[in-house]
Design a protein around this motif. Structure first.
Motif, PDB file in Angstrom:
ATOM      1  N   UNK A  33      -3.258  -6.771  25.204  1.00 23.66           N
ATOM      2  CA  UNK A  33      -2.503  -6.045  24.270  1.00 23.66           C
ATOM      3  C   UNK A  33      -3.286  -5.624  23.180  1.00 23.66           C
ATOM      4  N   UNK A  34      -4.580  -5.849  23.139  1.00 21.04           N
ATOM      5  CA  UNK A  34      -5.362  -5.373  21.999  1.00 21.04           C
ATOM      6  C   UNK A  34      -6.430  -4.443  22.431  1.00 21.04           C
ATOM      7  N   UNK A  35      -5.944  -3.798  23.491  1.00 22.14           N
ATOM      8  CA  UNK A  35      -7.161  -2.935  24.259  1.00 22.14           C
ATOM      9  C   UNK A  35      -7.309  -1.803  23.363  1.00 22.14           C
ATOM     10  N   UNK A 126      -9.696 -16.651  27.103  1.00 23.58           N
ATOM     11  CA  UNK A 126     -10.013 -15.870  25.884  1.00 23.58           C
ATOM     12  C   UNK A 126      -8.844 -15.259  25.352  1.00 23.58           C
ATOM     13  N   UNK A 127      -8.750 -15.165  23.940  1.00 20.61           N
ATOM     14  CA  UNK A 127      -7.675 -14.229  23.283  1.00 20.61           C
ATOM     15  C   UNK A 127      -6.278 -14.836  23.585  1.00 20.61           C
ATOM     16  N   UNK A 128      -6.267 -16.164  24.138  1.00 22.55           N
ATOM     17  CA  UNK A 128      -4.927 -16.844  24.343  1.00 22.55           C
ATOM     18  C   UNK A 128      -4.316 -17.512  23.124  1.00 22.55           C
ATOM     19  N   UNK A 129      -5.129 -17.705  22.337  1.00 18.41           N
ATOM     20  CA  UNK A 129      -4.822 -18.527  20.963  1.00 18.41           C
ATOM     21  C   UNK A 129      -4.415 -19.960  21.256  1.00 18.41           C
ATOM     22  N   UNK A 130      -4.982 -20.479  22.406  1.00 17.97           N
ATOM     23  CA  UNK A 130      -4.797 -21.842  22.514  1.00 17.97           C
ATOM     24  C   UNK A 130      -6.194 -22.619  21.901  1.00 17.97           C
ATOM     25  N   UNK A 131      -5.913 -23.682  21.449  1.00 17.65           N
ATOM     26  CA  UNK A 131      -7.131 -24.630  20.703  1.00 17.65           C
ATOM     27  C   UNK A 131      -7.593 -25.623  21.941  1.00 17.65           C
ATOM     28  N   UNK A 171      -5.765 -14.466  17.873  1.00 19.76           N
ATOM     29  CA  UNK A 171      -4.464 -14.518  17.798  1.00 19.76           C
ATOM     30  C   UNK A 171      -4.090 -15.133  16.597  1.00 19.76           C
ATOM     31  N   UNK A 172      -4.776 -16.025  15.839  1.00 19.48           N
ATOM     32  CA  UNK A 172      -4.375 -16.608  14.650  1.00 19.48           C
ATOM     33  C   UNK A 172      -4.380 -15.879  13.348  1.00 19.48           C
ATOM     34  N   UNK A 173      -4.548 -14.429  13.458  1.00 19.08           N
ATOM     35  CA  UNK A 173      -4.266 -13.674  12.327  1.00 19.08           C
ATOM     36  C   UNK A 173      -3.444 -12.544  12.751  1.00 19.08           C
ATOM     37  N   UNK A 174      -2.381 -12.775  13.575  1.00 15.71           N
ATOM     38  CA  UNK A 174      -1.425 -11.754  14.151  1.00 15.71           C
ATOM     39  C   UNK A 174      -0.086 -12.116  13.773  1.00 15.71           C
ATOM     40  N   UNK A 175       0.825 -11.276  13.558  1.00 21.87           N
ATOM     41  CA  UNK A 175       2.039 -11.634  13.301  1.00 21.87           C
ATOM     42  C   UNK A 175       3.001 -11.766  14.743  1.00 21.87           C
ATOM     43  N   UNK A 176       2.593 -10.712  15.462  1.00 23.67           N
ATOM     44  CA  UNK A 176       3.110 -10.851  16.865  1.00 23.67           C
ATOM     45  C   UNK A 176       1.644 -10.489  17.821  1.00 23.67           C
ATOM     46  N   UNK A 177       1.876 -10.582  19.151  1.00 19.85           N
ATOM     47  CA  UNK A 177       0.633 -10.454  19.887  1.00 19.85           C
ATOM     48  C   UNK A 177       0.079  -9.010  19.989  1.00 19.85           C
ATOM     49  N   UNK A 178      -1.027  -9.028  19.481  1.00 16.60           N
ATOM     50  CA  UNK A 178      -1.886  -7.446  19.287  1.00 16.60           C
ATOM     51  C   UNK A 178      -1.459  -6.950  18.012  1.00 16.60           C
ATOM     52  N   UNK A 179      -0.643  -7.480  17.151  1.00 16.76           N
ATOM     53  CA  UNK A 179      -0.542  -6.799  15.890  1.00 16.76           C
ATOM     54  C   UNK A 179      -0.920  -7.612  14.774  1.00 16.76           C
ATOM     55  N   UNK A 180      -2.152  -7.252  14.300  1.00 17.62           N
ATOM     56  CA  UNK A 180      -2.771  -7.982  13.071  1.00 17.62           C
ATOM     57  C   UNK A 180      -1.981  -7.960  11.875  1.00 17.62           C
TER      58      UNK A 180
END
Ligand SMILES: O=C(O)c1ccccc1N[C@@H]1O[C@H](COP(=O)(O)O)[C@@H](O)[C@H]1O
Length: 212
Positions: A33-35, A126-131, A171-180
């Motif tokens: 989604x960030x492409x 990668x990019x999943x937001x999983x710790x 992911x940790x600095x997004x309001x929704x997936x792909x949106x910073x």
């Protein structure tokens, strides 16, 4: 503490990261989604100015990676997936740094083992937001960044636990997936800077002598 903010798609995103004090900004060329496309990325590289610009790739052919790096003027190429050492050798170029991004369970976590300038140790996806269990890499030497599930609230303790010299977030600095979320970017960079870590400098030595 070196701070990379990844998955940026707009000039406002880049402005937010740079003005917050990020050391590196990342643009994703892998399916995500960030492409971003190369033309957009080229424009964002110009907005980033002196801040290190990183292109993120997952399994794309070496020729495609090289062509995009050349066309956009990236300062670094970040390779995820099963790239062999030969791929790093083929991509070695004084115009950009080589970043090897691996899951924490990868067999070889030695920085530079593939000719990489910098290692990123990440979650399995990668990019999943999983710790993940950041303590499991606390003995790692050299210039590497911690990634995977970091947030403004967790980055300081995660970096201290892993004894990381730098951190990487998407992911940790997004309001929704792909949106910073620009406020979260500022919060993240400030929290990372406040982290008690081993490093006394912001720039990993592997990046200091290379063009940014
Ligand atoms: O962000 C993506 O969509 C992505 C896609 C393919 C490869 C890597 C990707 N991002 C990298 O993942 C970490 C950030 O993880 P998180 O979202 O903070 O958990 C970072 O290294 C990005 O470059």
């Amino acid at each position: 503490m070196f701070v990379k903010v990844c998955g940026l798609r707009t000039s406002a995103d880049v402005d937010a990261a740079v003005s917050s004090g990020a050391d590196a900004v990342g643009f994703v060329f892998a399916a995500s989604p960030r492409q971003v496309d190369p033309a957009t990325a080229g424009a964002l590289v110009a907005v980033a100015g002196a801040t290190l610009t990183v292109g993120v790739f997952l399994g794309q052919p070496v020729d495609e990676v090289r062509a995009i790096a050349e066309a956009t003027g990236l300062g670094a190429v970040q390779l995820h997936g099963a790239y062999p050492k030969d791929a790093f050798t083929a991509l070695a170029d004084p115009r950009w740094q080589l970043i090897r991004a691996v899951p924490y369970s990868a067999p070889d976590l030695r920085v530079g083992a593939y000719g990489d300038d910098l290692l990123i140790v990440d979650a399995p996806k990668a990019g999943s937001g999983e710790s993940w269990d950041y303590a499991s890499v606390a003995g790692l030497d050299g210039q590497w960044l911690l990634a995977g599930g970091l947030t403004p609230a967790s980055v300081a303790s995660a970096a201290a636990t892993a004894r990381a010299r730098g951190v990487d977030v998407s992911s940790g600095v997004e309001s929704s997936r792909g949106v910073k979320d620009h406020a979260l970017i500022a919060d993240f960079v400030a929290a990372a800077r406040a982290a008690a870590v081993l490093s006394s400098g912001r720039q990993p030595p592997g990046t200091a002598s290379k063009p940014t």
